[in-house]
Enzyme design. Structure first.
Site, PDB file in Angstrom:
ATOM      1  N   GLU A 161       0.796  -1.236   0.000  1.00  0.00           N
ATOM      2  CA  GLU A 161       0.000   0.000   0.000  1.00  0.00           C
ATOM      3  C   GLU A 161       0.824   1.280   0.000  1.00  0.00           C
ATOM      4  OE1 GLU A 161      -3.322   0.087   2.660  1.00  0.00           O
ATOM      5  OE2 GLU A 161      -4.161  -1.761   1.854  1.00  0.00           O
ATOM      6  N   GLU A 366      -5.487  -8.573   0.298  1.00  0.00           N
ATOM      7  CA  GLU A 366      -6.243  -8.203   1.502  1.00  0.00           C
ATOM      8  C   GLU A 366      -7.689  -7.945   1.120  1.00  0.00           C
ATOM      9  OE1 GLU A 366      -4.743  -5.110   4.147  1.00  0.00           O
ATOM     10  OE2 GLU A 366      -2.673  -5.699   3.677  1.00  0.00           O
TER      11      GLU A 366
HETATM   12  C1  BGP Z   1      -4.600  -2.181   5.137  1.00  0.00           C
HETATM   13  C2  BGP Z   1      -3.218  -2.513   5.668  1.00  0.00           C
HETATM   14  C3  BGP Z   1      -3.187  -3.561   6.726  1.00  0.00           C
HETATM   15  C4  BGP Z   1      -4.378  -3.561   7.658  1.00  0.00           C
HETATM   16  C5  BGP Z   1      -5.687  -3.284   6.956  1.00  0.00           C
HETATM   17  C6  BGP Z   1      -6.825  -3.030   7.921  1.00  0.00           C
HETATM   18  O1  BGP Z   1      -4.619  -0.880   4.658  1.00  0.00           O
HETATM   19  O2  BGP Z   1      -2.391  -2.958   4.621  1.00  0.00           O
HETATM   20  O3  BGP Z   1      -1.958  -3.473   7.394  1.00  0.00           O
HETATM   21  O4  BGP Z   1      -4.165  -2.800   8.753  1.00  0.00           O
HETATM   22  O5  BGP Z   1      -5.605  -2.185   6.098  1.00  0.00           O
HETATM   23  O6  BGP Z   1      -6.715  -1.741   8.457  1.00  0.00           O
HETATM   24  P1  BGP Z   1      -7.022  -1.415   9.952  1.00  0.00           P
HETATM   25  O7  BGP Z   1      -6.101  -2.258  10.759  1.00  0.00           O
HETATM   26  O8  BGP Z   1      -6.758   0.028  10.133  1.00  0.00           O
HETATM   27  O9  BGP Z   1      -8.445  -1.759  10.174  1.00  0.00           O
END
Ligand code: BGP
Length: 465
Positions: A161, A366
């Site tokens: 990201e 993800e």
């Molecule tokens: C993405 C990231 C992850 C993870 C996910 C969920 O943007 O790559 O590392 O954190 O989001 O986000 P959050 O933990 O803020 O809910």
């Protein structure tokens, strides 16, 4: 009649090093920038996280029971090169060697992210990504990993990201006493990341002939609020800036023309040094990884501060940008308990767009729903909302495959509960519950959620629901 998921489809799950491992200062590891964040006292930090560093064998056994075909995790740069560059730390390499061997022993394909938000703090002190030397440091670090694990790892990911780091630096945070970089600084950093990424992709092809490597951008689609033509332009602008401007450089080795003009017009265009253009062209990904959570809805800018809508605590909601677009509400979608838009059809749309644009296989690295899961007596976690969320997204993946998209696999977030970037341990994502609170570590016991058995059945039948 829909096409089935292809044989060998990578049903997986994801984590990242700093959010799951803990052991933040053990066995020679140095602090990364996320270890140096100012954490609110009521929110879990990354020191212990899910203690995966010490419990990885138990965790991989559970992943095997779940039936995972792939496990996407990241390597902590600070375990491998505690000084950011220079001598490799053998215990750090040993940890990942053991993890990879354990996965392979259970028939689970490792999908390795080189860098997931956790830049070594020592490099940050030397200017971080603003310093061009960080490009060399990243290449050096990647080389250590390609040399150590190139014979075992087939799927590599460069930078997780990059667009979140550049467009929403507040989502990752800045080390204590630091300030969020200004936009021109961020775009210069972004350029350095793009050059580093290109060099690392080229290096991977030299070092790991069987290896495949790609970028992992948070990718989504933008809807226009109305059929007003200016809303269409606004949505197109923002999709270009948010997604294509990063992916186009990764895939084609050159900046997106509209995005470049946008940067130039605002004095944000980075300095491109002699040789950079050639370097960008050297790196070619073998596939495109996307992190997909939700879509956004966009309207024409009013050109003033009213473009910015404040939605606290939600870094995924794309705030407006005066003169470019205004974030709008979409009345046709639900939201998660944390206000993230739930849009499975948006995943199909995004997959179609990415495939049509790049003609490369896609891996979803993800996708998932963060929720305050409750542990009930009898060790039960009723996360049926997670099952509903994933089922709906998987249905749309199948439709996308039917549309002609070459989809390699699905690695939802997350394999196991871990520390959220913002909401500590209150917001959970895993198929496996970890028994801990924000500060109270309890016993860190692993407990299977309802979604575990559901995903297990789904994988066993290669996606039949
Ligand atoms: C993405 C990231 C992850 C993870 C996910 C969920 O943007 O790559 O590392 O954190 O989001 O986000 P959050 O933990 O803020 O809910």
């Amino acid at each position: 009649q829909l096409n089935d998921f292809p044989p060998g489809f990578l049903w997986g799950a994801s984590t990242s090093a700093y959010q799951v491992e803990g052991a933040w200062d053990e066995d020679g590891k140095s602090p990364s920038i996320v270890d140096m964040l100012d954490h609110p006292v009521e929110t879990a930090d990354f020191k212990v996280a899910s203690d995966h560093y010490h419990r990885f064998r138990e965790d991989v056994k559970l992943f095997a029971e779940l039936g995972l075909k792939a496990y996407r995790f990241s390597v902590a740069w600070t375990r491998i090169l505690p000084n950011g560059t220079g001598e490799a730390n053998q215990p750090g390499l040993a940890f990942y060697r053991d993890l990879i061997d354990e996965l392979l022993k259970h028939g689970i394909e490792p999908v390795v992210t080189l860098y997931h938000f956790d830049l070594p703090y020592v490099l940050e002190q030397q200017g971080g990504w603003s310093n061009r030397q960080t490009i060399d440091a990243f290449v050096e670090y990647a080389d250590v990993l390609f040399t150590a694990f190139g014979d075992k790892v087939k799927y590599w990911l460069t930078i997780n990201e990059q667009n979140t780091m550049i467009l929403h630096p507040g989502a990752i945070g800045v080390p204590k006493g630091g300030e969020l970089p200004t936009k021109p600084v961020l775009y210069q950093q972004s350029h350095h990341m793009l050059v580093a990424q290109a060099r690392v992709m080229a290096l991977c092809h030299q070092r790991c002939p069987k290896g495949k490597i790609g970028p992992a951008i948070n990718t989504t689609s933008m809807y226009q609020e109305t059929c007003h033509p200016l809303d269409a332009i606004a949505a197109h602008n923002w999709e270009t800036l948010r997604c294509w401007s990063f992916l186009d450089v990764a895939v084609h080795g050159r900046y997106n023309a509209l995005a470049w003009r946008y940067l130039q017009d605002r004095g944000l265009a980075p300095v491109i040094e002699a040789g950079d253009t050639e370097l960008l062209l050297q790196g070619r990904p073998d596939y495109v990884a996307i992190n997909y959570y939700s879509t956004a809805t966009i309207a024409a800018s009013r050109g003033d501060a009213s473009d910015i809508t404040a939605r606290a605590g939600d870094q995924q909601i794309m705030l407006g940008e005066p003169g470019v677009y205004r974030a709008a509400e979409n009345p046709y979608v639900d939201k998660t308990p944390y206000g993230w838009v739930i849009d499975p059809v948006g995943l199909r749309l995004t997959l179609r767009k990415v495939y049509e644009r790049y003609h490369l296989p896609i891996l979803i690295t993800e996708n998932g729903i963060g929720a305050p899961d409750q542990l009930l007596s009898g060790d039960i976690i009723n996360d049926d909302y997670r099952i509903d969320f994933m089922r709906a997204h998987i249905e749309q993946m199948q439709l996308a495959i039917n549309d002609g998209v070459d989809l390699l696999g699905y690695c939802p977030w997350a394999a196991i509960d871990l520390v959220s970037t913002h909401q500590g341990y209150a917001k959970r994502y895993g198929f496996i519950y970890v028994n801990r609170g924000e500060q109270d570590l309890r016993d860190l016991r692993r407990i299977k959620k309802n979604s575990f058995a559901w995903y297990q059945r789904l994988i066993a039948s290669n996606g039949q629901q």
